[in-house]
Design an enzyme around this catalytic site. Structure first.
Site, short mmCIF file in Angstrom:
data_model
loop_
_atom_site.label_atom_id
_atom_site.label_comp_id
_atom_site.label_asym_id
_atom_site.label_seq_id
_atom_site.Cartn_x
_atom_site.Cartn_y
_atom_site.Cartn_z
N GLU A 53 0.92 -0.97 0.18
CA GLU A 53 -0.06 0.09 -0.12
C GLU A 53 0.81 1.26 0.02
O GLU A 53 1.59 1.59 0.97
CB GLU A 53 -0.82 -0.06 1.13
CG GLU A 53 -1.85 1.35 1.29
CD GLU A 53 -2.40 1.38 2.69
OE1 GLU A 53 -2.60 2.53 3.27
OE2 GLU A 53 -2.74 0.59 3.14
N ARG A 57 0.71 10.40 1.30
CA ARG A 57 1.15 11.21 1.98
C ARG A 57 2.35 12.03 1.72
O ARG A 57 2.79 12.61 2.28
CB ARG A 57 1.49 10.20 3.42
CG ARG A 57 0.22 9.72 4.01
CD ARG A 57 0.46 9.00 5.50
NE ARG A 57 -0.57 8.01 5.53
CZ ARG A 57 -0.44 7.30 6.97
NH1 ARG A 57 0.57 7.43 7.49
NH2 ARG A 57 -1.44 6.66 7.16
N THR A 81 -4.21 6.23 1.84
CA THR A 81 -4.42 7.52 2.08
C THR A 81 -5.15 8.28 0.77
O THR A 81 -5.05 9.61 0.45
CB THR A 81 -3.38 8.45 2.53
OG1 THR A 81 -2.48 7.45 3.43
CG2 THR A 81 -3.60 9.55 3.47
N LYS A 141 -11.14 -1.41 6.48
CA LYS A 141 -10.11 -1.16 7.03
C LYS A 141 -10.45 -0.77 8.51
O LYS A 141 -11.28 -0.01 8.48
CB LYS A 141 -9.12 -0.10 6.26
CG LYS A 141 -8.06 0.67 7.28
CD LYS A 141 -7.20 1.65 6.34
CE LYS A 141 -6.10 2.25 7.02
NZ LYS A 141 -5.35 3.18 6.27
#
Length: 221
Positions: A53, A57, A81, A141
């Protein structure tokens, strides 16, 4: 530019549940430069972790997704994100094969579902989990895992919602991962410890390969 991933057909993903089955740990990765992404991903594959993943960011995130999707054989690359509808299309065009969001506000959830990509949407409360279940998602998640009640909370969720399965992420370490994996509603965990910032900065791919091998061998406590 749309990227054609190199992941084998056997790794084709239908939904979030398939993502949970790829490895005991999904590495959650922040890269400072696109150049770091390919050797890092190859080190994870050599260690037995075929999924990554790459988060948005950093400014390098989108380019890193494209590089790994197009250059790393045997790696399933997801975008993490993802927080806006526009980012959903950007990461899909870059070659991401699944999406991970920290939360699930309506417009973001709508765009993510419309993309056709497998989705691990973030939920930290039972109401959020049930909202995602109403949208047809049974894999999601749990974030931020430790701050949202940890293992006791997620264990309690299994009572009213036994059909839901999770990738807990946030505050999980190599020492606590096995205990999380022992929960009946946990398919895998997300963690950043596989790719320490100093190892990535120094290009210590052997260390990352070793950490991946340890994670690949994890079993429930």
């Amino acid at each position: 530019m749309t990227t054609t991933p190199l992941v084998p057909d056997a790794a084709a993903l239908r939904d979030g549940a398939d993502v949970l089955s790829l490895a005991p740990v999904i590495p959650v990765v922040v890269v400072d430069s696109v150049e770091q992404a390919v050797p890092l991903a190859r080190a994870l594959v050599r260690g037995g972790i075929p999924v990554i993943e790459i988060t948005l960011r950093s400014e390098a995130g989108l380019g890193a997704i494209e590089a790994v999707a197009s250059q790393v054989e045997g790696m399933v690359v997801g975008a993490g994100t993802v927080v806006t509808p526009a980012q959903v299309q950007q990461v899909k065009d870059a070659g991401a094969q699944f999406l991970v969001t920290p939360g699930s506000p309506p417009r973001l959830l709508e765009a993510a579902l419309a993309s056709g990509l497998p989705l691990l949407a973030g939920a930290g409360t039972l109401t959020e989990m049930l909202t995602l279940a109403e949208a047809g998602l049974e894999a999601m998640k749990f974030f931020p895992a430790e701050a949202s009640g940890g293992r006791p909370y997620l264990s309690a969720v299994a009572g009213p919602c036994p059909q839901l399965r999770f990738c807990p992420t946030g505050g999980i370490t190599s020492e606590t991962a096995a205990a999380w994996l022992a929960l009946p509603n946990v398919g895998c965990v997300g963690g950043s410890w596989l790719t320490p910032k100093d190892a990535v900065a120094q290009g210590d791919w052997g260390r990352i390969e070793a950490l991946a091998a340890e994670a690949a061998a994890l079993r429930p406590a």
